[in-house]
Motif scaffolding. Sequence first.
Motif, short mmCIF file in Angstrom:
data_model
loop_
_atom_site.label_atom_id
_atom_site.label_comp_id
_atom_site.label_asym_id
_atom_site.label_seq_id
_atom_site.Cartn_x
_atom_site.Cartn_y
_atom_site.Cartn_z
N SER A 198 55.70 34.16 36.48
CA SER A 198 54.37 34.56 36.01
C SER A 198 53.65 33.41 35.33
O SER A 198 52.42 33.30 35.41
CB SER A 198 54.49 35.74 35.04
OG SER A 198 55.02 36.88 35.68
N LEU A 220 50.05 32.28 36.38
CA LEU A 220 48.95 32.35 35.41
C LEU A 220 48.18 31.03 35.36
O LEU A 220 46.95 31.02 35.31
CB LEU A 220 49.51 32.68 34.03
CG LEU A 220 48.49 32.78 32.88
CD1 LEU A 220 47.41 33.80 33.20
CD2 LEU A 220 49.21 33.14 31.58
N LEU A 263 48.95 40.18 37.49
CA LEU A 263 49.81 39.66 36.43
C LEU A 263 49.74 40.53 35.18
O LEU A 263 50.76 40.74 34.52
CB LEU A 263 49.40 38.22 36.09
CG LEU A 263 49.82 37.14 37.08
CD1 LEU A 263 49.14 35.83 36.74
CD2 LEU A 263 51.34 36.97 37.06
N CYS A 283 45.37 36.95 30.66
CA CYS A 283 44.83 37.62 31.85
C CYS A 283 43.59 38.43 31.49
O CYS A 283 42.57 38.38 32.20
CB CYS A 283 45.89 38.54 32.46
SG CYS A 283 47.27 37.68 33.23
#
Length: 262
Positions: free
Chosen positions: A149, A153, A168, A229
Amino acid sequence: MYKRAAEDSRSLRGLQDKLVRLGILTSERLTRALKAVELFDPALAQTVLPADPMIASLQAAIEDEMRVFLLEGEEMGDSALRFLVSLPVLGSELRLLSEEAQELARLVVWLGSSTAQAGQEDGKAGQWPPALAGQGEQLLTFGRQISASAMALALALAEQDTQGAQRLWRQQRRLQHELTRLQRSLLLTMPAGALTSTGTNATAQPWIAYLSALALLLKRISSHAATLCERLIFVVEGVRSMRMLQRLEARLLVDRCHEPAQ
């Protein structure tokens, strides 16, 4: 007027480039720390312990340029304004991820020292106390997910990919829930007498502390990633998409309330 607009556009691109660079440096640092956790590699962890001056320098430069831009810049569009006011949050969350990577590294180094004092040659998974091996393997799996992740990201920040950011975000919210359940499981399956300083359970003490601290750190890292996010989605799409995330989170909370007790 047009010259000033062009200068402002270049300044915004420069800020975006610095933010992307900060995201890449942070994700690389976090990935290295998580690899040290997965391999139980104190030597690799040692490479993460020193603070990265480039990360601090980039964050400071971003915030300084953002303040100058807001003070001196002319009227700007909604998207540019959302980007500028979000920069302190984005920079701060990335710096916090870098600091969490340091904490992971310290944890690996500490466990290496503790298991050596307890008479174990190293910290391989096969040497985990049997009652804790299942939770340990789960945490390693979660760590690998967070490592993937982190790179995703950084890519989402670089490309301003809100669809990827939404995926995500969902992953991180679910992961935080799973880590909370695992923290409870660690408490429930703790071997009787494991916290005593004598007997065979004395060797389990560092592992209990390690797994508990690791679960907490992974949960915090996941929370920072989710915040990044959310902010990226706000920058690109505005308040409407943020409200969509709030509704989705409310549904997730309802679903969790109806889960059977463990």
